[in-house]
Design a protein around this motif. Structure first.
Motif, short mmCIF file in Angstrom:
data_model
loop_
_atom_site.label_atom_id
_atom_site.label_comp_id
_atom_site.label_asym_id
_atom_site.label_seq_id
_atom_site.Cartn_x
_atom_site.Cartn_y
_atom_site.Cartn_z
N GLY A 1 50.39 41.63 32.11
CA GLY A 1 49.64 41.96 33.32
C GLY A 1 48.14 41.86 33.10
N ASN B 1 44.47 47.88 34.70
CA ASN B 1 45.91 47.64 34.67
C ASN B 1 46.50 49.04 34.65
OD1 ASN B 1 48.58 47.04 34.12
ND2 ASN B 1 48.14 45.73 32.36
N VAL C 1 49.26 44.89 39.08
CA VAL C 1 50.46 45.70 39.10
C VAL C 1 51.67 44.78 39.17
CG1 VAL C 1 51.70 47.57 40.24
CG2 VAL C 1 49.21 47.51 40.36
N ARG D 1 55.09 43.40 40.33
CA ARG D 1 55.78 43.49 41.63
C ARG D 1 56.97 44.43 41.54
NH1 ARG D 1 60.19 41.55 43.39
NH2 ARG D 1 60.45 40.20 41.60
N GLY E 1 54.03 46.84 42.97
CA GLY E 1 52.77 46.20 43.32
C GLY E 1 52.57 46.07 44.82
N GLN F 1 49.85 48.08 47.28
CA GLN F 1 48.94 47.39 48.19
C GLN F 1 48.99 48.01 49.59
OE1 GLN F 1 49.46 43.13 48.36
NE2 GLN F 1 47.98 42.88 50.01
N ARG G 1 45.43 40.47 48.26
CA ARG G 1 46.19 39.99 47.11
C ARG G 1 45.58 38.68 46.68
NH1 ARG G 1 52.39 38.93 47.95
NH2 ARG G 1 52.34 41.18 48.39
N SER H 1 49.22 36.02 42.59
CA SER H 1 50.55 36.48 42.23
C SER H 1 51.08 35.53 41.18
CB SER H 1 51.46 36.50 43.46
OG SER H 1 52.73 37.01 43.14
N TYR I 1 53.37 39.50 38.65
CA TYR I 1 52.28 40.45 38.78
C TYR I 1 51.44 40.14 40.02
CZ TYR I 1 53.29 42.02 34.05
OH TYR I 1 53.92 42.54 32.95
N ARG I 2 50.93 41.20 40.64
CA ARG I 2 50.02 41.08 41.77
C ARG I 2 48.61 41.45 41.30
NH1 ARG I 2 54.11 38.54 44.31
NH2 ARG I 2 55.31 39.85 45.73
#
Length: 201
Positions: free
Chosen positions: A46, A134, A165, A167, A171, A175, A187, A190, A194-195
């Motif tokens: 991440g 993170n 974060v 998903r 994540g 959001q 966003r 991706s 991970y976002r």
């Protein structure tokens, strides 16, 4: 097997130091890590996505940057290396992580612009041009939300926060929660599950 978590304040496991090598922003890094800190054996995937997909600070940015949950310091060291006019505050509850971040910053010649502290040691009147994290998802949703409610309001006017974060660890729900809490959330990327979120007022 110890009861240590990366968010333990005083890890009890033997230090078992090791080296983590990675590249970010066009530079190679070799940092010392240890058992008892987050992602001790490699650059966390991440964190790697965050450093690859977020907008790393330009060399002329000034002010104060925050690495929230610094671990052994990969984000701190990249930010301090990139932003030569800024000061980076590296914050972590884990005392071993803080010691490693200070050591790594010193080895890279960045110690004069890096402040490594526990959360309660950050001055109350300090605001941040950028916040990078993170975040420690595994502390639980309520604790995570509390952490973000504590630190995001300390962005300076025009400031930006960059979060990554997974998903599958929430994540997308994070959001939505940020947006429902009044933050502007984009966003930005991706990748690999991970976002990468860009958060502003």
């Amino acid at each position: 097997m110890s009861g240590d978590h990366y968010f333990s304040t005083e890890p009890v496991a033997s230090a078992d130091r090791r080296t983590v090598v990675f590249s970010a922003g066009g530079r190679d890094y070799s940092l010392t890590s240890s058992a008892g800190v987050f992602s001790a054996d490699r650059l966390d995937p991440g964190t790697a996505v965050l450093l690859r997909k977020a907008e790393l600070p330009e060399s002329d940015i000034s002010g104060v940057l925050l690495d929230l949950g610094c671990g052994y310091g990969p984000i701190t060291c990249v930010l301090a290396n990139r932003a030569g006019a800024a000061t980076v505050w590296a914050v972590d509850v884990n005392a071993r992580a803080r010691a490693l971040t200070a050591e790594n910053a010193g080895r890279l010649g960045l110690a004069d612009r890096v402040r490594v502290v526990a959360p309660d040691e950050v001055p109350d009147d300090l605001s941040f041009a950028q916040l990078w994290s993170n975040p420690p998802i595994r502390i639980g949703k309520e604790e995570l939300h509390g952490m973000l409610r504590r630190w995001l309001p300390r962005l300076a006017p025009g400031g930006v926060a960059w979060l990554v974060v997974a998903r599958h660890l929430g994540g997308d729900s994070l959001q939505r929660w940020l947006a429902e809490s009044g933050w502007q959330v984009e966003r930005r990327a991706s990748q690999k599950g991970y976002r990468v979120l860009r958060v502003t007022r």
